[in-house]
Design a protein around this motif. Structure first.
Motif, mmCIF file in Angstrom:
data_model
loop_
_atom_site.group_PDB
_atom_site.id
_atom_site.type_symbol
_atom_site.label_atom_id
_atom_site.label_comp_id
_atom_site.label_asym_id
_atom_site.label_seq_id
_atom_site.Cartn_x
_atom_site.Cartn_y
_atom_site.Cartn_z
ATOM 1 N N UNK A 94 0.691 -1.099 0.061
ATOM 2 C CA UNK A 94 0.169 0.097 -0.296
ATOM 3 C C UNK A 94 0.988 1.087 -0.052
ATOM 4 N N UNK A 95 0.491 2.150 0.687
ATOM 5 C CA UNK A 95 0.936 3.548 0.648
ATOM 6 C C UNK A 95 2.108 3.775 1.817
ATOM 7 N N UNK A 96 2.338 2.789 2.533
ATOM 8 C CA UNK A 96 3.350 2.666 3.621
ATOM 9 C C UNK A 96 4.779 2.898 3.031
ATOM 10 N N UNK A 97 5.502 3.916 3.754
ATOM 11 C CA UNK A 97 6.709 4.097 3.426
ATOM 12 C C UNK A 97 7.651 2.883 3.458
ATOM 13 N N UNK A 98 8.742 3.035 2.718
ATOM 14 C CA UNK A 98 9.606 1.431 2.619
ATOM 15 C C UNK A 98 11.199 2.317 2.711
ATOM 16 N N UNK A 99 11.650 1.384 3.417
ATOM 17 C CA UNK A 99 13.248 1.575 3.586
ATOM 18 C C UNK A 99 14.069 0.327 3.153
ATOM 19 N N UNK A 100 14.898 0.511 2.265
ATOM 20 C CA UNK A 100 15.505 -0.662 1.518
ATOM 21 C C UNK A 100 16.950 -0.800 1.997
ATOM 22 N N UNK A 101 16.967 -2.158 2.481
ATOM 23 C CA UNK A 101 18.311 -2.631 3.226
ATOM 24 C C UNK A 101 19.053 -3.664 2.280
ATOM 25 N N UNK A 102 20.351 -3.345 2.126
ATOM 26 C CA UNK A 102 21.122 -4.359 1.353
ATOM 27 C C UNK A 102 21.962 -4.873 2.332
ATOM 28 N N UNK A 116 28.410 4.261 -4.914
ATOM 29 C CA UNK A 116 27.870 3.740 -6.188
ATOM 30 C C UNK A 116 26.769 2.506 -6.161
ATOM 31 N N UNK A 117 27.001 1.694 -5.252
ATOM 32 C CA UNK A 117 26.184 0.537 -4.608
ATOM 33 C C UNK A 117 24.758 1.071 -4.244
ATOM 34 N N UNK A 118 24.928 2.020 -3.504
ATOM 35 C CA UNK A 118 23.436 2.568 -3.190
ATOM 36 C C UNK A 118 22.749 3.117 -4.085
ATOM 37 N N UNK A 119 23.535 4.249 -4.871
ATOM 38 C CA UNK A 119 22.760 4.909 -6.121
ATOM 39 C C UNK A 119 22.242 3.578 -7.131
ATOM 40 N N UNK A 120 22.859 2.697 -7.301
ATOM 41 C CA UNK A 120 22.225 1.660 -8.181
ATOM 42 C C UNK A 120 21.210 0.814 -7.612
ATOM 43 N N UNK A 121 21.204 0.771 -6.350
ATOM 44 C CA UNK A 121 19.970 -0.005 -5.737
ATOM 45 C C UNK A 121 18.738 1.096 -5.732
ATOM 46 N N UNK A 122 19.081 2.164 -5.601
ATOM 47 C CA UNK A 122 18.134 3.078 -5.621
ATOM 48 C C UNK A 122 17.298 3.263 -7.084
ATOM 49 N N UNK A 132 11.444 4.263 -2.721
ATOM 50 C CA UNK A 132 11.896 4.080 -1.114
ATOM 51 C C UNK A 132 12.539 5.260 -0.692
ATOM 52 N N UNK A 133 12.349 5.192 0.755
ATOM 53 C CA UNK A 133 12.638 6.453 1.535
ATOM 54 C C UNK A 133 14.029 6.651 1.478
ATOM 55 N N UNK A 134 15.032 5.516 1.673
ATOM 56 C CA UNK A 134 16.274 5.708 1.627
ATOM 57 C C UNK A 134 16.942 4.029 1.576
ATOM 58 N N UNK A 135 17.934 4.095 1.235
ATOM 59 C CA UNK A 135 18.791 2.819 1.131
ATOM 60 C C UNK A 135 20.094 2.956 2.141
ATOM 61 N N UNK A 136 20.138 1.639 2.925
ATOM 62 C CA UNK A 136 21.294 1.388 3.697
ATOM 63 C C UNK A 136 21.759 0.083 3.609
#
Length: 366
Positions: A94-102, A116-122, A132-136
């Motif tokens: 749904x509309x819930x915010x998402x944080x992406x974790x590698x 570079x890896x973070x930008x590629x994941x985004x 996604x709100x952010x990538x870590x």
């Protein structure tokens, strides 16, 4: 007939009378908990049994999140980003915010350009339709990168529930165990296993008086190589320590085999140095392109091992995928195995991987 669902994994139990079902242990019924035989064996004896879930089982379980007001934490395996990505996740949550974790950042070579890896994941997540709100980047096993993740979760959840989602074998439960250990000192609070698909359903972990964190069942993505290999082979192809790059200088018309799981053909171009990033335990073999087919047929499961003979019985045949190399230094990513860095464009290469596994390209991380 009333449908009965396992309170562990959420799968439907096919029985007309739950009290007589061979899938529901008597002891579980005495405690008024309905769980399938597989979850019972895992919970009480730490035994992993194969089980088949339908796509509807997973859609039904994960789709519950769309009816909540919560924060979603999506875990992916850095070494299997495409294979461990849940397509359609935005629709399911749904509309819930998402944080992406590698996860598994500790296994990357120290020279990896993590920005570079973070930008590629985004970008790749966006290409899949996921905002996604952010990538870590973290190591769930070692606790690396958790200070920033904890701060981000606390800042964004605003006393809401948190759902941790991901495909099998990406380290979801290990991630939550690390969070629990850091906050309470309790080790291995959630039952985990090295093998895919062993989390016992929606496990609830209190965060405060108003909200909880939930470990959700691992979604099976059939594009993941892990679903075709034995536990023995999985231990070979899964990195356990920091990857040590291996450099091969190839003339055109030469081939590299990565065990018997993948093949890289340098078809045309000037002599090049190719850098290979795979599990340190996975053997790489070089041969002439003209002999590659016969070499594979003769040695797969033997010299080219893994795959073991048991894995070969279920492994899809290798299928050729032609690759157009951009001008700049590029990584050819083989989901579930690793990647090959190609120094420049203007060459012709192809990669053979099990049918259904899709390779991808990205700007070189190193």
């Amino acid at each position: 007939m009333e449908k009965i669902f396992c309170e562990g994994c959420g799968a439907e139990i096919q029985t007309e009378d739950k009290s007589k079902s061979g899938y529901v242990p008597k002891s579980a019924l005495e405690n008024e908990q309905i769980i399938c035989q597989r979850c019972f064996r895992l919970k009480h004896y730490n035994e992993v049994q194969d089980v088949e879930y339908t796509d509807d089982d997973y859609l039904r379980m994960i789709n519950q999140i769309s009816d909540t007001n919560s924060l979603v934490v999506k875990i992916v395996d850095i070494f299997d980003f495409n294979g461990s990505f849940i397509t359609g996740l935005q629709r399911l949550t749904g509309n819930n915010p998402i944080i992406l974790i590698g996860n598994k950042v500790d296994l990357l070579p120290k020279s990896t350009n993590k920005n570079k890896l973070i930008q590629w994941m985004k970008k790749t997540a966006s290409d899949y339709g996921l905002k996604v709100q952010d990538v870590f980047l973290v190591s769930a096993a070692k606790g690396q990168g958790f200070d920033k993740v904890e701060e981000e979760i606390e800042a964004r959840r605003n006393e809401k529930d948190v759902y941790v989602v991901g495909c099998t074998n990406v380290g979801k439960s290990t991630f939550i165990n690390q969070l629990i250990k850091r906050s309470s000192g309790i080790k291995d609070a959630i039952t985990t296993s090295y093998f895919p698909g062993t989390t016992l359903g929606f496990i609830q972990i209190p965060l405060d008086r108003k909200s909880n964190m939930y470990d959700t069942p691992g979604v099976v993505n059939r594009r993941q190589l892990v679903h075709y290999v034995t536990d023995k082979d999985l231990k070979v192809i899964t990195p356990k320590k920091e990857i040590k790059p291996k450099i091969y200088q190839l003339q055109d018309k030469q081939t590299l085999f990565f065990g018997g799981f993948a093949r890289f053909d340098f078809e045309k171009g000037l002599k090049q140095s190719f850098v290979c990033y795979f599990s340190n335990q996975l053997m790489i073999h070089r041969t002439k392109l003209e002999h590659a087919d016969d070499f594979y047929d003769k040695h797969v499961g033997d010299l080219l091992e893994p795959p073991s003979p048991e894995t070969l019985e279920q492994l899809p045949p290798l299928e050729k995928q032609s690759v157009k190399i951009p001008k700049d230094k590029t990584d050819i990513v083989i989901p579930g195995l690793g990647w090959i860095t190609v120094p420049e464009g203007g060459i012709t290469v192809s990669v053979h991987v099990p049918k259904g596994v899709q390779i991808s390209l990205r700007p070189a991380l190193i």
